[in-house]
Scaffold this active site. Structure first.
Site, PDB file in Angstrom:
ATOM      1  N   HIS A  75      15.490   6.842 -91.751  1.00 28.48           N
ATOM      2  CA  HIS A  75      15.542   8.119 -92.365  1.00 28.48           C
ATOM      3  C   HIS A  75      14.835   9.175 -92.085  1.00 28.48           C
ATOM      4  O   HIS A  75      13.611   9.086 -91.302  1.00 28.48           O
ATOM      5  CB  HIS A  75      15.384   7.801 -93.879  1.00 28.48           C
ATOM      6  CG  HIS A  75      13.809   7.605 -94.224  1.00 28.48           C
ATOM      7  ND1 HIS A  75      13.073   6.443 -94.058  1.00 28.48           N
ATOM      8  CD2 HIS A  75      12.984   8.457 -94.735  1.00 28.48           C
ATOM      9  CE1 HIS A  75      11.931   6.751 -94.589  1.00 28.48           C
ATOM     10  NE2 HIS A  75      11.705   7.782 -95.019  1.00 28.48           N
ATOM     11  N   HIS A 116      12.642  31.088 -82.083  1.00 26.97           N
ATOM     12  CA  HIS A 116      13.609  29.979 -81.166  1.00 26.97           C
ATOM     13  C   HIS A 116      13.435  28.831 -81.868  1.00 26.97           C
ATOM     14  O   HIS A 116      12.386  28.197 -82.112  1.00 26.97           O
ATOM     15  CB  HIS A 116      13.003  30.196 -79.822  1.00 26.97           C
ATOM     16  CG  HIS A 116      13.792  29.565 -78.501  1.00 26.97           C
ATOM     17  ND1 HIS A 116      14.394  30.465 -77.634  1.00 26.97           N
ATOM     18  CD2 HIS A 116      14.654  28.587 -78.614  1.00 26.97           C
ATOM     19  CE1 HIS A 116      15.420  29.918 -76.894  1.00 26.97           C
ATOM     20  NE2 HIS A 116      15.577  28.591 -77.382  1.00 26.97           N
ATOM     21  N   ARG A 125      -4.787   5.435 -68.689  1.00 28.85           N
ATOM     22  CA  ARG A 125      -3.536   5.317 -68.080  1.00 28.85           C
ATOM     23  C   ARG A 125      -2.562   5.482 -69.264  1.00 28.85           C
ATOM     24  O   ARG A 125      -2.781   4.789 -70.152  1.00 28.85           O
ATOM     25  CB  ARG A 125      -3.493   4.386 -67.085  1.00 28.85           C
ATOM     26  CG  ARG A 125      -4.372   4.336 -66.043  1.00 28.85           C
ATOM     27  CD  ARG A 125      -4.171   3.538 -65.000  1.00 28.85           C
ATOM     28  NE  ARG A 125      -3.683   2.403 -65.481  1.00 28.85           N
ATOM     29  CZ  ARG A 125      -4.629   1.100 -65.681  1.00 28.85           C
ATOM     30  NH1 ARG A 125      -6.001   1.277 -65.553  1.00 28.85           N
ATOM     31  NH2 ARG A 125      -4.263  -0.023 -65.915  1.00 28.85           N
ATOM     32  N   ASN A 136      15.838  13.210-103.111  1.00 28.47           N
ATOM     33  CA  ASN A 136      14.778  12.441-102.938  1.00 28.47           C
ATOM     34  C   ASN A 136      14.274  12.067-104.555  1.00 28.47           C
ATOM     35  O   ASN A 136      13.774  13.016-105.196  1.00 28.47           O
ATOM     36  CB  ASN A 136      13.434  12.948-102.180  1.00 28.47           C
ATOM     37  CG  ASN A 136      12.478  12.203-101.988  1.00 28.47           C
ATOM     38  OD1 ASN A 136      12.070  11.304-102.835  1.00 28.47           O
ATOM     39  ND2 ASN A 136      11.560  12.420-100.865  1.00 28.47           N
ATOM     40  N   GLY A 142       3.256   8.599 -91.559  1.00 27.38           N
ATOM     41  CA  GLY A 142       3.356   8.835 -92.877  1.00 27.38           C
ATOM     42  C   GLY A 142       4.479   8.264 -93.595  1.00 27.38           C
ATOM     43  O   GLY A 142       4.681   8.675 -94.753  1.00 27.38           O
ATOM     44  N   HIS A 145      19.202  31.288 -76.806  1.00 21.43           N
ATOM     45  CA  HIS A 145      18.649  31.895 -77.739  1.00 21.43           C
ATOM     46  C   HIS A 145      19.141  31.735 -79.152  1.00 21.43           C
ATOM     47  O   HIS A 145      20.253  32.371 -79.303  1.00 21.43           O
ATOM     48  CB  HIS A 145      17.957  33.191 -77.645  1.00 21.43           C
ATOM     49  CG  HIS A 145      17.065  33.650 -78.579  1.00 21.43           C
ATOM     50  ND1 HIS A 145      15.522  33.538 -78.860  1.00 21.43           N
ATOM     51  CD2 HIS A 145      17.297  34.174 -80.025  1.00 21.43           C
ATOM     52  CE1 HIS A 145      15.191  33.893 -79.740  1.00 21.43           C
ATOM     53  NE2 HIS A 145      16.229  34.314 -80.759  1.00 21.43           N
ATOM     54  N   GLN A 187      14.015  13.474 -93.551  1.00 22.40           N
ATOM     55  CA  GLN A 187      13.950  14.183 -94.802  1.00 22.40           C
ATOM     56  C   GLN A 187      14.142  15.703 -94.648  1.00 22.40           C
ATOM     57  O   GLN A 187      13.886  16.133 -93.334  1.00 22.40           O
ATOM     58  CB  GLN A 187      12.436  14.104 -95.519  1.00 22.40           C
ATOM     59  CG  GLN A 187      12.219  12.615 -95.750  1.00 22.40           C
ATOM     60  CD  GLN A 187      11.019  12.679 -96.622  1.00 22.40           C
ATOM     61  OE1 GLN A 187      10.535  13.174 -97.573  1.00 22.40           O
ATOM     62  NE2 GLN A 187       9.901  11.788 -95.862  1.00 22.40           N
ATOM     63  N   HIS A 210      13.573   1.535 -93.329  1.00 26.49           N
ATOM     64  CA  HIS A 210      14.882   1.908 -93.296  1.00 26.49           C
ATOM     65  C   HIS A 210      14.895   3.241 -92.482  1.00 26.49           C
ATOM     66  O   HIS A 210      14.046   4.233 -93.032  1.00 26.49           O
ATOM     67  CB  HIS A 210      15.679   1.925 -94.389  1.00 26.49           C
ATOM     68  CG  HIS A 210      17.111   1.925 -94.251  1.00 26.49           C
ATOM     69  ND1 HIS A 210      17.899   0.726 -94.401  1.00 26.49           N
ATOM     70  CD2 HIS A 210      17.999   2.867 -93.883  1.00 26.49           C
ATOM     71  CE1 HIS A 210      19.260   0.956 -94.043  1.00 26.49           C
ATOM     72  NE2 HIS A 210      19.198   2.440 -93.844  1.00 26.49           N
ATOM     73  N   CYS A 222      15.980  -3.403 -99.739  1.00 29.77           N
ATOM     74  CA  CYS A 222      15.838  -2.012 -99.457  1.00 29.77           C
ATOM     75  C   CYS A 222      16.875  -1.269-100.077  1.00 29.77           C
ATOM     76  O   CYS A 222      17.912  -1.476-100.305  1.00 29.77           O
ATOM     77  CB  CYS A 222      15.901  -1.855 -97.969  1.00 29.77           C
ATOM     78  SG  CYS A 222      16.145  -0.149 -97.546  1.00 29.77           S
TER      79      CYS A 222
END
Length: 332
Positions: free
Chosen positions: A164, A291, A23, A74, A157, A238, A166, A162, A44
């Protein structure tokens, strides 16, 4: 009774096997409880006071002398803007130096924030950063594709808690993206319409999988979803590139994204998820056949041998049940 369903755009098949399902509320009961985080973590690198631990920002939004959102290169990127995108033969194989641009968008100064718990104004600041960085990266003539994504939780992944997102710009459009484009081009060449627009019209007509419909955006569960609670947010107007979004559309999207993620956060006990902003390849420009859309994939199940071997996903939840469940989740 199990059934095969075909994706309208890709023509991929999935198996919907509700007999194997839980469920909807059981996904929340079995989810790992996320540990509470402090509002500030001195260790951090993304928290205020540690700005010297990241490269100089490429984008900053401030208020009263304090930053609200930052985008920084990065430090541990898989690509490098100093390299060449030129392909090279390696015998009968093909390679290229790892050219590309990768940035981390630090969404909030609060270590314990998340898009689901932010205000619509705070979410808008994040989306404005997406748009600004997308437009800037698109001006690089060596870039062919820009991917904006957010990994929430270890199963999705992420390695830093914190909040964020990418953004990665590459000179390569991978085959699976080109394949989607080719399907869309073929449909457009045949019928003179964007297949995503047609799919959206059909979803609005059937109304079985709609989670939310606003003036500018629709949120729904895909008819042939790969996984439980896979969710689409798609504009009614669109456009194929994220930086084509208007100010009024941005206002609505900020609230729509916040509420959708809050429903998932509350209804499914803050699961790990991936959020991807999908746009047409930069080299294609603004096109009639593709789209722009946002895809949210909660990481509630794991692909196994059959999915890997056949390419056919088994979804143990009816998309209609997923959309009904999320519609009924009350959030502020």
């Amino acid at each position: 009774m199990p059934q095969f369903r075909q994706n309208f755009i890709t023509k991929e098949w999935v198996i919907i096997a509700p007999e194997r399902s839980k469920r909807p509320d059981q996904f929340a009961k079995t989810a790992e409880k996320r540990k509470e985080r402090p509002a500030h973590d001195p260790k951090c690198p993304f928290c205020p006071g540690n700005e010297n631990q990241t490269p100089a920002p490429l984008y900053t939004k401030e208020s009263a002398g304090e930053w609200l959102v930052r985008s920084v290169p990065n430090k541990f990127a898989a690509v490098n803007p100093e390299l060449s995108p030129v392909r090279k033969d390696v015998g009968k194989f093909l390679s290229a130096d790892g050219f590309g641009r990768a940035e981390v968008i630090i969404e909030s100064p609060r270590h314990d924030a998340t898009l689901a718990t932010m205000s619509a104004a705070e979410v808008r600041s994040v989306l404005e950063c997406y748009k600004s960085r997308y437009s800037d990266l698109a001006r690089d003539g060596k870039v062919d594709m820009i991917t904006i994504f957010r990994n929430h939780g270890a199963r999705a992944g992420t390695s830093l808690e914190h909040p964020h997102s990418q953004i990665i710009a590459t000179p390569i459009v991978p085959p699976h993206v080109r394949q989607l484009t080719q399907y869309a081009i073929l449909y457009h060449d045949t019928y003179g319409q964007c297949p995503h627009c047609v799919m959206l019209e059909e979803e609005l007509k059937q109304k079985e999988r709609i989670i939310y419909e606003g003036k500018h955006f629709v949120v729904f569960s895909l008819f042939a979803s790969h996984t439980p609670f896979e969710t689409r947010i798609i504009p009614k107007r669109h456009f194929s590139r994220f930086d084509s979004i208007s100010g009024e559309e941005m206002d609505e999207l900020s609230e729509v994204l916040r509420v959708t993620l809050k429903k998932i956060y509350v209804g499914l006990a803050d699961p790990d998820y991936n959020l991807v902003v999908t746009s047409s390849p930069i080299s294609d420009g603004e096109v009639h056949y593709d789209h722009c859309r946002l895809v949210i994939v909660p990481r509630l199940t794991t692909p196994a041998g059959f999915e890997i071997g056949s390419g056919i996903f088994i979804n143990i939840m009816l998309p209609e049940e997923c959309s009904k469940f999320l519609r009924e989740v009350k959030v502020d």
